[in-house]
Design a protein around this motif. Structure first.
Motif, mmCIF file in Angstrom:
data_model
loop_
_atom_site.group_PDB
_atom_site.id
_atom_site.type_symbol
_atom_site.label_atom_id
_atom_site.label_comp_id
_atom_site.label_asym_id
_atom_site.label_seq_id
_atom_site.Cartn_x
_atom_site.Cartn_y
_atom_site.Cartn_z
ATOM 1 N N ASN A 234 -36.348 -57.162 83.352
ATOM 2 C CA ASN A 234 -36.169 -58.596 83.131
ATOM 3 C C ASN A 234 -35.174 -58.780 81.990
ATOM 4 N N ILE A 235 -34.085 -59.477 82.292
ATOM 5 C CA ILE A 235 -33.017 -59.668 81.314
ATOM 6 C C ILE A 235 -32.923 -61.156 81.012
ATOM 7 N N ALA A 236 -33.089 -61.492 79.745
ATOM 8 C CA ALA A 236 -32.986 -62.882 79.295
ATOM 9 C C ALA A 236 -31.721 -63.030 78.455
ATOM 10 N N VAL A 237 -30.879 -63.962 78.837
ATOM 11 C CA VAL A 237 -29.640 -64.240 78.110
ATOM 12 C C VAL A 237 -29.896 -65.412 77.176
ATOM 13 N N GLN A 238 -29.618 -65.204 75.908
ATOM 14 C CA GLN A 238 -29.866 -66.219 74.890
ATOM 15 C C GLN A 238 -28.575 -66.483 74.119
ATOM 16 N N VAL A 239 -28.470 -67.659 73.508
ATOM 17 C CA VAL A 239 -27.253 -68.049 72.796
ATOM 18 C C VAL A 239 -27.612 -68.979 71.642
ATOM 19 N N ARG A 240 -26.814 -68.863 70.612
ATOM 20 C CA ARG A 240 -26.857 -69.824 69.512
ATOM 21 C C ARG A 240 -25.420 -70.176 69.135
ATOM 22 N N ALA A 241 -25.250 -71.221 68.315
ATOM 23 C CA ALA A 241 -23.895 -71.693 68.032
ATOM 24 C C ALA A 241 -23.810 -72.260 66.625
ATOM 25 N N ASP A 242 -22.603 -72.217 66.080
ATOM 26 C CA ASP A 242 -22.260 -72.968 64.881
ATOM 27 C C ASP A 242 -21.607 -74.262 65.345
ATOM 28 N N VAL A 243 -22.170 -75.366 64.944
ATOM 29 C CA VAL A 243 -21.678 -76.666 65.383
ATOM 30 C C VAL A 243 -21.324 -77.515 64.167
ATOM 31 N N ARG A 244 -20.344 -78.377 64.391
ATOM 32 C CA ARG A 244 -20.006 -79.366 63.372
ATOM 33 C C ARG A 244 -20.733 -80.662 63.742
ATOM 34 N N ALA A 245 -21.653 -81.075 62.877
ATOM 35 C CA ALA A 245 -22.454 -82.250 63.141
ATOM 36 C C ALA A 245 -21.620 -83.511 62.971
ATOM 37 N N ALA A 246 -22.222 -84.653 63.302
ATOM 38 C CA ALA A 246 -21.507 -85.920 63.202
ATOM 39 C C ALA A 246 -21.139 -86.257 61.763
ATOM 40 N N ASP A 247 -21.912 -85.755 60.781
ATOM 41 C CA ASP A 247 -21.603 -86.028 59.381
ATOM 42 C C ASP A 247 -20.626 -85.013 58.794
ATOM 43 N N GLY A 248 -20.107 -84.086 59.613
ATOM 44 C CA GLY A 248 -19.131 -83.105 59.152
ATOM 45 C C GLY A 248 -19.728 -81.795 58.682
ATOM 46 N N GLU A 249 -21.032 -81.685 58.642
ATOM 47 C CA GLU A 249 -21.675 -80.459 58.160
ATOM 48 C C GLU A 249 -21.721 -79.411 59.269
ATOM 49 N N ILE A 250 -21.493 -78.146 58.906
ATOM 50 C CA ILE A 250 -21.570 -77.027 59.845
ATOM 51 C C ILE A 250 -23.003 -76.496 59.841
ATOM 52 N N ARG A 251 -23.592 -76.439 61.026
ATOM 53 C CA ARG A 251 -24.956 -75.966 61.146
ATOM 54 C C ARG A 251 -25.031 -74.890 62.212
ATOM 55 N N THR A 252 -26.003 -73.995 62.036
ATOM 56 C CA THR A 252 -26.269 -72.954 63.029
ATOM 57 C C THR A 252 -27.533 -73.337 63.790
ATOM 58 N N THR A 253 -27.408 -73.381 65.085
ATOM 59 C CA THR A 253 -28.538 -73.800 65.921
ATOM 60 C C THR A 253 -29.523 -72.646 66.093
ATOM 61 N N ARG A 254 -30.659 -72.961 66.669
ATOM 62 C CA ARG A 254 -31.628 -71.934 67.021
ATOM 63 C C ARG A 254 -31.152 -71.194 68.264
ATOM 64 N N TRP A 255 -31.882 -70.140 68.635
ATOM 65 C CA TRP A 255 -31.570 -69.414 69.858
ATOM 66 C C TRP A 255 -32.109 -70.190 71.063
ATOM 67 N N TYR A 256 -31.244 -70.385 72.026
ATOM 68 C CA TYR A 256 -31.636 -71.038 73.274
ATOM 69 C C TYR A 256 -31.759 -69.967 74.354
ATOM 70 N N ASP A 257 -32.945 -69.891 74.972
ATOM 71 C CA ASP A 257 -33.166 -68.938 76.054
ATOM 72 C C ASP A 257 -32.684 -69.574 77.360
ATOM 73 N N LEU A 258 -31.436 -69.294 77.734
ATOM 74 C CA LEU A 258 -30.852 -69.918 78.916
ATOM 75 C C LEU A 258 -31.509 -69.417 80.200
ATOM 76 N N SER A 259 -31.917 -68.164 80.229
ATOM 77 C CA SER A 259 -32.583 -67.638 81.420
ATOM 78 C C SER A 259 -33.928 -68.321 81.643
ATOM 79 N N ALA A 260 -34.660 -68.583 80.558
ATOM 80 C CA ALA A 260 -35.936 -69.287 80.694
ATOM 81 C C ALA A 260 -35.730 -70.713 81.178
ATOM 82 N N LEU A 261 -34.656 -71.359 80.748
ATOM 83 C CA LEU A 261 -34.368 -72.712 81.216
ATOM 84 C C LEU A 261 -34.053 -72.716 82.708
ATOM 85 N N ASP A 262 -33.292 -71.718 83.168
ATOM 86 C CA ASP A 262 -33.020 -71.628 84.602
ATOM 87 C C ASP A 262 -34.301 -71.351 85.387
#
Length: 325
Positions: free
Chosen positions: A172-200
């Motif tokens: 069983n292979i689960a592909v997960q991803v996280r990202a650095d995003v620029r929020a609406a206020d201009g701050e750079i944040r790192t998101t949590r891990w999203y389990d894309l395989s579990a969502l599918d």
């Protein structure tokens, strides 16, 4: 007593001459009290029997001739009744059915439909031929046109025979991803891990007709990446860069769908990892496998404008417009 006091039906007295029976018919050309003319004026023509008169005029029923009786100038023999009273012969031949399908269209639309069917047939033949050459053993055509065949097949139509291999896939292979995003206020944040395989998997669970995208897009993208990279995540061929771009755009699209970082956040870079666990063997099997997950984590990938545009929600700004906010 008068011999005719009891009416015209009384018998005359023997020896006395018969009295003339008064004619109760009106003179010729006059009508009776019931509205009918005299038999001389409205009776049957000379030479025709009374049974041949038109019964509809007097309201009585038509007398049916019997076999052997003279019927007009012909003798009735009891045959061909169906032919004599067949009303369908008067209707003429049946009309042909209306045209159906393409034949019911006008000439310009028939030409357009024929051209569309021809294009679909040619495309189907080309696709079947490309798939056949892809799975066929190496030959002269694949040696000369192998690059064109690979460009047609990869990555959407890649063939996988692991289900029928002697040792099918047991992980069983689960592909997960996280990202650095620029929020609406201009701050750079790192998101949590999203389990894309579990969502599918959650989208497929209970769905009688899951889409091909939900079942195979992410899984095939990860298999494509693993097949074109070594254990150090370095590409081992020309298709390595293509597999990275393909996987990166898919995860950016999924992050945008989950609104990672909040509404209006812009993805700057992403990091992908896989979590692989062995499928437990059945109870009757003596096979021993490890139950510890194996994690393969890729380096951070910067997201380009093209990658970000592929995962942008409708109505959301991209690129410089999002950064300006």
């Amino acid at each position: 007593m008068d011999a005719y006091d009891k009416g015209s039906n009384a018998r005359p007295v023997p020896g006395e001459p018969e009295a003339a029976v008064p004619d109760s018919r009106p003179p010729e050309g006059q009508e009776t009290s019931d509205g009918h003319g005299t038999p001389d004026s409205h009776g049957p023509p000379v030479g025709q029997t009374p049974s041949a008169r038109i019964p509809q005029q007097y309201g009585d029923q038509q007398e049916q001739p019997y076999e052997g009786q003279q019927y007009g100038d012909q003798q009735y023999d009891g045959q061909h009744d169906d032919e004599r009273y067949d009303d369908t012969a008067l209707a003429g031949p049946p009309l042909p059915p209306p045209p159906a399908g393409i034949a019911a269209l006008s000439l310009p639309y028939q030409i357009a439909a024929a051209l569309a069917l021809a294009v679909v047939a040619v495309a189907a033949c080309v696709h079947v031929g490309m798939v056949f050459l892809h799975v066929a053993p190496s030959n002269t055509v694949t040696k000369q046109h192998g690059q064109a065949i690979d460009e047609w097949i990869y990555p959407e139509f890649e063939q996988n025979w692991k289900l029928f291999a002697p040792n099918p896939l047991q992980q069983n292979i689960a592909v997960q991803v996280r990202a650095d995003v620029r929020a609406a206020d201009g701050e750079i944040r790192t998101t949590r891990w999203y389990d894309l395989s579990a969502l599918d998997g959650a989208a497929i669970d209970g769905n009688l007709l899951p889409s091909h995208t939900q079942q195979n897009e992410l899984r095939r993208a990860w298999d494509f990446f693993v097949a074109t990279h070594d254990n150090a995540n370095r590409p081992n061929g020309l298709r390595g860069a293509l597999s990275e771009k393909y996987l990166r755009r898919i995860v950016v699209l999924r992050l945008d769908r989950e609104q990672a970082g909040g509404r209006g956040a812009v993805v700057q870079q992403v990091q992908v990892r896989s979590r692989t666990t062995n499928v437990p063997p059945p109870k009757w099997s003596q096979e021993q496998v490890s139950d510890k997950p194996i994690v393969r984590q890729l380096p951070w990938w910067p997201v380009s404008e093209a990658d970000r545009a592929a995962g942008t929600r409708p109505g959301e700004p991209t690129g410089t417009e999002a950064s300006a906010r």
